[in-house]
Write an enzyme that holds these catalytic residues in place. Sequence first.
Site, mmCIF file in Angstrom:
data_model
loop_
_atom_site.group_PDB
_atom_site.id
_atom_site.type_symbol
_atom_site.label_atom_id
_atom_site.label_comp_id
_atom_site.label_asym_id
_atom_site.label_seq_id
_atom_site.Cartn_x
_atom_site.Cartn_y
_atom_site.Cartn_z
ATOM 1 N N ALA A 172 44.896 38.245 -83.439
ATOM 2 C CA ALA A 172 44.907 38.838 -84.777
ATOM 3 C C ALA A 172 43.678 39.724 -84.982
ATOM 4 O O ALA A 172 43.580 40.410 -86.000
ATOM 5 C CB ALA A 172 44.970 37.764 -85.856
ATOM 6 N N HIS A 173 42.770 39.717 -84.030
ATOM 7 C CA HIS A 173 41.571 40.569 -84.074
ATOM 8 C C HIS A 173 40.861 40.371 -82.740
ATOM 9 O O HIS A 173 40.427 39.258 -82.450
ATOM 10 C CB HIS A 173 40.668 40.152 -85.241
ATOM 11 C CG HIS A 173 39.605 41.155 -85.564
ATOM 12 N ND1 HIS A 173 38.735 41.648 -84.626
ATOM 13 C CD2 HIS A 173 39.269 41.776 -86.730
ATOM 14 C CE1 HIS A 173 37.905 42.519 -85.196
ATOM 15 N NE2 HIS A 173 38.232 42.623 -86.477
#
Lengths: 393, 393
Positions: free
Chosen positions: B241-242
Amino acid sequence: MSDKGASPNNPLPLKGVLVLEFCQYLSGPSAGLRLADLGARVIKIENPGKGDLCRILPIKNRWVGENSLLFHTINRNKESYTVNLKSPEELAEILELIRQADVVMHNFRPGVMEKLGLGYEKLKGLNPGLVYAEISGYGSRGPWVKKPGQDLLLQAMTGLMYASGDRHDPPVPFGLAIGDILCGAQIVQGILAALVSRNRSGKGAKIELSLFESLLDFQFELLTTYFAGGQRPLRSKVQNAHPLLGAPYGIYATRDGHMAIAMVPLKTLEEALGCKALGRFTQEMVFTHRDKIKKVLADHLASDNTAFWLAGMREKGLWAMDVKNWKALKQEAGYKHMKLEQKVRLPDGQPVLTNRCPIRIDGKRLVSDRPAPALGTDSEKIRKEFNLFKATT
Amino acid sequence: MSDKGASPNNPLPLKGVLVLEFCQYLSGPSAGLRLADLGARVIKIENPGKGDLCRILPIKNRWVGENSLLFHTINRNKESYTVNLKSPEELAEILELIRQADVVMHNFRPGVMEKLGLGYEKLKGLNPGLVYAEISGYGSRGPWVKKPGQDLLLQAMTGLMYASGDRHDPPVPFGLAIGDILCGAQIVQGILAALVSRNRSGKGAKIELSLFESLLDFQFELLTTYFAGGQRPLRSKVQNAHPLLGAPYGIYATRDGHMAIAMVPLKTLEEALGCKALGRFTQEMVFTHRDKIKKVLADHLASDNTAFWLAGMREKGLWAMDVKNWKALKQEAGYKHMKLEQKVRLPDGQPVLTNRCPIRIDGKRLVSDRPAPALGTDSEKIRKEFNLFKATT
């Protein structure tokens, strides 16, 4: 504007604007950074213990001295003033500083500033020209006021995770803190509009934004389409790159890599790629047969190299591009020409290479080699300069 | 400011600011919309044939009258003035209008405005206080000046597609026109900063941005990390997600849906979820063992429902959220409380439901029910009001 401490040879548009940043992590500090880029003097107001918690937030476990690399990149070109806001004497100092400031910004949870005695109503009485900017997760009222205002959680909450990836993929988050960045950009818009207005009226304003509202604003095309039709815009089954755009819009694998194809008329695309199978579809079918067209194209493009396809596309003036990673990008002449990198020098001489501000003014790039401040490093200087001692006597 | 045509009861901060928008599609018009939201008077300058090509750009094949729904959402609250810029008489009219304006913005390809006789050097002579804002794909000079400035192609070019999706996924585009939106937001920042500065100096400025620079600015954390370590930050193998954040940061499938988990200490997470398998990892391992930790967690979360896991997480104050789509979101009390929807009334009475501006000023939401203009609908009114006929005699 106060012109307090404005360097006389600062040619930037926000010269003389004094900003007090009661912010941590990314959304607020990114706004402070942009204001500093544009010439404002930005003072981080931090507690004397840990300061902005971003100082100790690791990303990729990279540290520069005692601070996270992320803290350095996002707090360069600022000063740090430490104050214990629970001490009446120190609070009096900060109120005196606010009296002389143009902008106060914070991204505490709703109610925290009020509890500290730093709510807008009070500060407005002290400084009627003050622009007071507040970032929250979900606004300062309402049923969600206590929910944590964290980027990934807000992405999850706002439907954004159904914009990327393909139809049958799970929800796909944007791989960067998009809510923080958009909200930070928009609070700068609000602050600057209020400063423009203050020049006429002498009055400040309270500017509010929330990550929630910023992320829904970002999806205005999707939502407006949903409101109009009552049906959720769905990602394409293959090669989705935007739920609202017809074929061939997407990313395609080739024999040796990947390429992006934007809005392109089908007939010209058929000719440019020698893809006869596209002949069964007309331009009117780019929405109704979106996924089938994409599949046909995907099968065809897998058969040769990116460079081959791009040559054919460019000859016809069609919009296509090979997909690069950061390493490939950095080697390009076009990248070097942009001079996007800038060096920030830490007090111990250590350089940190980071990006400059993307805005150019009168043809000039905005750069500053001033590093992020050590916690409290400017406190004494600021106390003297703004005559804050008197506030406590 | 000119105060030309400013409504006397307009309480908004940019009241009296006259903006001429020579823009099409998304980046420039989104900036014009924000300036209009904030109270500026925004006149679209369009050619009398087709006008802004976004009028005929279909999204999801949705149309309102003769115009694309997208055009309506992004050009509400503006006026339209049509002019054939290749006619010397009509050009003289537009120059007279520019003499009285505060801001000219355009997103033509580099060189087009100069060729039309509307370059900054010329306009500055006519109106020294003018703020001239220019959006391009890759800047106005350099080896890439002729490349098409289209959002998806720029996403492909700038490495952004290696931020979303998992390690072994192909490059994943952000499913919205992120470059257009960020660049539009930043040009508003530059324009407003220049207006703040003009109040002091009387002088305008040229503000430049490119989609390329905006998209690299967006990736400043990734790039700074890459510059520091020489290694590309990689997406996690699962649940990315990052790329820069350690475990458990990501989206997880549960038995009945999906949930987001943000930064959370491993030990507390283990207790909250009763996930003993997490016990083999310490907090120091969230980067070194990121993907293994995520895998363990993913296996565990698949065994029960979202509501069950969320209850355990929230009891311990941990950051987690269920993933919603737009339909589920719209039914929430928190969504309704925000009053994010606003109705725009077309001239024929037809309503279009869209999002309001995310900024609040002095506690008030910014809304306007004024629709996007029909092509050229305000030309005559504007000619009279600004006395443009005299320019041609």
